[in-house]
Design an enzyme around this catalytic site. Structure first.
Site, PDB file in Angstrom:
ATOM      1  N   PRO A  26       0.812  -1.208   0.000  1.00 36.36           N
ATOM      2  CA  PRO A  26       0.000   0.000   0.000  1.00 36.36           C
ATOM      3  C   PRO A  26       0.853   1.268   0.000  1.00 36.36           C
ATOM      4  O   PRO A  26       1.871   1.337   0.673  1.00 36.36           O
ATOM      5  CB  PRO A  26      -0.805  -0.126   1.299  1.00 36.36           C
ATOM      6  CG  PRO A  26      -0.862  -1.590   1.572  1.00 36.36           C
ATOM      7  CD  PRO A  26       0.454  -2.125   1.095  1.00 36.36           C
ATOM      8  N   LYS A  81       4.822   5.193   4.258  1.00 37.37           N
ATOM      9  CA  LYS A  81       4.121   3.915   4.113  1.00 37.37           C
ATOM     10  C   LYS A  81       4.009   3.163   5.437  1.00 37.37           C
ATOM     11  O   LYS A  81       3.692   1.979   5.457  1.00 37.37           O
ATOM     12  CB  LYS A  81       4.852   3.033   3.088  1.00 37.37           C
ATOM     13  CG  LYS A  81       4.924   3.641   1.692  1.00 37.37           C
ATOM     14  CD  LYS A  81       5.659   2.716   0.743  1.00 37.37           C
ATOM     15  CE  LYS A  81       5.787   3.337  -0.637  1.00 37.37           C
ATOM     16  NZ  LYS A  81       6.516   2.458  -1.582  1.00 37.37           N
ATOM     17  N   ASN A  86       4.827   2.617  -6.485  1.00 41.87           N
ATOM     18  CA  ASN A  86       4.943   2.294  -7.902  1.00 41.87           C
ATOM     19  C   ASN A  86       3.763   2.787  -8.732  1.00 41.87           C
ATOM     20  O   ASN A  86       3.932   3.194  -9.882  1.00 41.87           O
ATOM     21  CB  ASN A  86       5.113   0.783  -8.072  1.00 41.87           C
ATOM     22  CG  ASN A  86       5.752   0.427  -9.392  1.00 41.87           C
ATOM     23  OD1 ASN A  86       6.694   1.086  -9.832  1.00 41.87           O
ATOM     24  ND2 ASN A  86       5.230  -0.598 -10.050  1.00 41.87           N
TER      25      ASN A  86
END
Length: 317
Positions: A2, A50, A218
């Site tokens: 995520p 993250k 990404n």
């Protein structure tokens, strides 16, 4: 794994439970002793890039797990048996990106601080559910409809509960956070990020460097490079500063727009990520790109919309 907008949404799911005491625990995690969370109060919830950080404090104001207990946990978790247990769960946990800077000052709590912080780093399909469990939406390879196994379940005094899936957890004394690098932070330092992009490295490598773009992953990388019409392997030092500034604009705006979509229950509709054609109908290229000795990620781009930059082209700025 995520990206920043998803982890921010997870943090918002935990916020209503801040100030409440954990009454019951469960989960399959072997990285921490989940029973030690029982009777602790969730004192704070923060997201940095993250990573999600949860601060716990005993209801009486005393520390939770002691330094000695945490040391024993780390020793036990370093064994092969623990690694095997984690690897047998329904969804595999990919290796963390090497570019990510450390987010904890230490694994043991500071005895002068009344809080313990639990760092949560999510795997590829990691998630948090509030007041409900995740259910299987398809059969596994053996044809079984098996629900995902939670790593951690926290029941609170209000009757509500949080469920954590496919994540790594460990204790630390406090988050080592740098809001200046967090793409979703109001303190995000554009100047520092721009300096990083202006180096001779390919821009697709720099964008995933969590030291400068914490929370950018990404999907965001692929989408904003297409939006800015920049080739993934273009060296930042060969691009105009105005092009890099526009790329930064897209990075911030796309991240905030994605977060808002998540908060309103809307899905992401990528233009280039995992696509065979770009919105203009051109064929899309796909290749695994990354530093020679670093983490490599699948990258999609349109050769016509994102032409390569000749090596001899100088920076017009």
């Amino acid at each position: 794994m995520p990206e920043g907008p998803s982890v921010k949404k997870f943090q918002l799911l935990t916020s209503p439970f801040v100030g409440q005491v954990v009454t019951k625990v469960g989960g399959s995690s072997r990285k921490i002793n989940v029973n030690e969370l029982k009777a602790l109060r969730l004192q704070d919830s923060q997201v940095h890039g993250k990573n999600l950080f949860l601060a716990f404090e005993a209801a009486g104001g005393q520390l939770g797990p002691s330094a000695e207990e945490l040391a024993l946990q780390r020793e036990a978790c370093s064994g092969a048996s623990s690694s095997a247990q984690e690897g047998q769960e329904q969804t595999g946990l990919p290796e963390e990106e090497p570019q990510e800077a450390p987010h904890c000052r230490s694994d043991a709590p500071d005895t002068g601080c009344p809080r313990n912080w639990l760092r949560v780093h999510f795997g590829l399909f990691g998630s948090i559910w509030a007041n409900e469990f995740s259910r299987a939406n398809k059969a596994n390879k053996r044809g079984d409809w098996k629900d995902p196994t939670p790593r951690l379940v926290l029941h609170f005094e209000s009757g509500g509960f949080l469920v954590f899936y496919n994540c790594r957890m460990h204790w630390c004394s406090s988050p080592m956070a740098n809001p200046a690098s967090d793409i979703l932070s109001v303190e995000f330092h554009r100047g520092r990020a721009l300096d990083a992009l202006r180096t001779p490295s390919p821009v697709c490598y720099t964008l995933l460097d969590q030291r400068y773009f914490s929370g950018l992953g990404n999907i965001i990388k692929n989408e904003i490079l297409y939006m800015a019409k920049i080739h993934p392997l273009a060296q930042g030092s060969l691009l105009a500063v105005s092009d890099l500034e526009r790329l930064l604009d897209y990075a911030v705006q796309f991240s905030f727009d994605w977060l808002q979509s998540k908060l309103h229950g809307k899905g992401l509709h990528p233009q280039i990520y995992q696509k065979e054609q770009c919105p203009l109908g051109h064929a899309v290229m796909k290749e695994t790109l990354g530093p020679l000795h670093g983490f490599k990620r699948l990258t999609w781009w349109c050769p016509q919309c994102q032409p390569a930059v000749p090596a001899e082209t100088g920076n017009p700025s």
